[in-house]
Design a protein around this motif. Structure first.
Motif, PDB file in Angstrom:
ATOM      1  N   ARG A   1      32.234   6.537  13.173  1.00  5.23           N
ATOM      2  CA  ARG A   1      30.902   7.131  13.126  1.00  5.23           C
ATOM      3  C   ARG A   1      30.153   6.905  14.445  1.00  5.23           C
ATOM      4  N   THR A   2      30.295   5.714  15.016  1.00  8.59           N
ATOM      5  CA  THR A   2      29.639   5.427  16.289  1.00  8.59           C
ATOM      6  C   THR A   2      30.118   6.379  17.371  1.00  8.59           C
TER       7      THR A   2
ATOM      8  N   ARG B   1      25.058  13.358  19.968  1.00 13.27           N
ATOM      9  CA  ARG B   1      23.844  13.211  20.778  1.00 13.27           C
ATOM     10  C   ARG B   1      24.030  13.824  22.165  1.00 13.27           C
TER      11      ARG B   1
ATOM     12  N   GLU C   1      28.772   9.923  16.558  1.00 13.93           N
ATOM     13  CA  GLU C   1      27.334  10.000  16.803  1.00 13.93           C
ATOM     14  C   GLU C   1      27.051  10.146  18.291  1.00 13.93           C
TER      15      GLU C   1
ATOM     16  N   PHE D   1      23.679  15.433   9.258  1.00 11.09           N
ATOM     17  CA  PHE D   1      23.339  14.466  10.293  1.00 11.09           C
ATOM     18  C   PHE D   1      22.939  15.182  11.578  1.00 11.09           C
TER      19      PHE D   1
END
Length: 285
Positions: free
Chosen positions: A154-155, A162, A158, A199
């Motif tokens: 997930r990191t 971004r 993400e 998300f």
């Protein structure tokens, strides 16, 4: 119980005794926003969202002008339906099951004054079943987190999202290809957050709000929509209104989403205070 708060308040619920005598509290905001700290877990939620609290543990919070509905449930009342009650203290529920519970709570507050006494037991059973369903979904998410350990994935995802937030073709499929991650693994990693697409949308809308609030940014609504990867200004405005309760134009002109400027400024100030750890006093201070 239904209620209405003032423009700003701090609440520190009293600790109850440990064990089966403690209560679980579910609060849904019809209007307003509430931020605070639930025994070390920061929370921030607003109208159309549901939070859970445990009366055996401390919490502190601050709210804007608000209308809310609360259900206070003895822990032992849920024991037969949910033998292993998950840690819900400070958890903001955003699942489909939670949406059913919120609708039920709002309807219950509206009809309760006219509810015959003989129907109270049936309504209580229905309420407990809906609460149990929301808790089951929370348990499933927690089990998924432990089983698949998605934090590292997930990191990485993400960070990619971004960095590519302005790309109109940013989708779960494109992410899967770009990062060489199986789609099933990607979906599992973001299941607790409501999915990859949700998300991405949340990040875009939060970024849009920050741009609109910036006093020195004068880009048009259309330019902001294009910058953040929306396929049209109309799509952006509709999504923004659904998320924040007002149009992008109103948000820019008032410096707030939904609430008066003075109340929002006070709310943000106390929100910052609540999120900062206590600082030791300097020598000679």
């Amino acid at each position: 119980m239904a209620g209405k708060t003032g423009s700003a308040w701090v609440d520190r619920p009293p600790n109850a005794t440990k064990g089966d005598e403690t209560n679980l509290v579910f609060v849904v905001f019809a209007e307003g926003r509430w931020a605070g700290n639930a025994d070390g877990k920061l929370f921030d939620f607003g109208d159309g969202e549901l939070i859970g609290l445990d009366t055996a543990r401390p919490s502190v919070g601050l709210s804007t002008d608000s209308r809310w509905v609360m259900i206070n449930v003895p822990r032992q009342a849920l024991a037969k339906l949910v033998p292993s009650i998950p840690d819900l203290h400070g958890h903001v529920f955003r699942s489909v099951s939670a949406q059913f519970l919120m609708d039920h709570m709002i309807s219950l507050a509206r009809h309760l004054p006219m509810l015959p006494v003989e129907e109270a037991e049936r309504i209580t059973r229905a309420s407990l079943c809906l609460i149990a369903a929301a808790l089951d979904e929370l348990l499933l998410c927690q089990d998924t987190n432990r089983a698949f350990a998605p934090s590292a994935i997930r990191t990485r995802v993400e960070r990619h999202i971004r960095q590519n937030l302005s790309a109109s073709q940013l989708t779960p499929e494109s992410i899967s290809v770009d990062l060489e991650i199986a789609r099933s693994t990607l979906y599992r990693a973001f299941q607790p957050l409501g999915g990859v697409s949700r998300f991405i949308m949340e990040l875009r809308l939060e970024a849009a709000r920050a741009i609109l609030f910036h006093p020195e940014d004068h880009r048009s609504i259309g330019e902001i929509a294009n910058l953040l990867g929306f396929d049209s200004t109309a799509h952006f405005s509709k999504a923004f209104n659904r998320r924040f309760g007002c149009s992008p134009r109103v948000a820019r002109s008032t410096g707030t989403t939904r609430f008066p400027l003075s109340g929002r400024m006070l709310f943000d100030f106390w929100k910052n205070v609540l999120s900062k750890p206590d600082q030791p006093e300097s020598e000679g201070g």
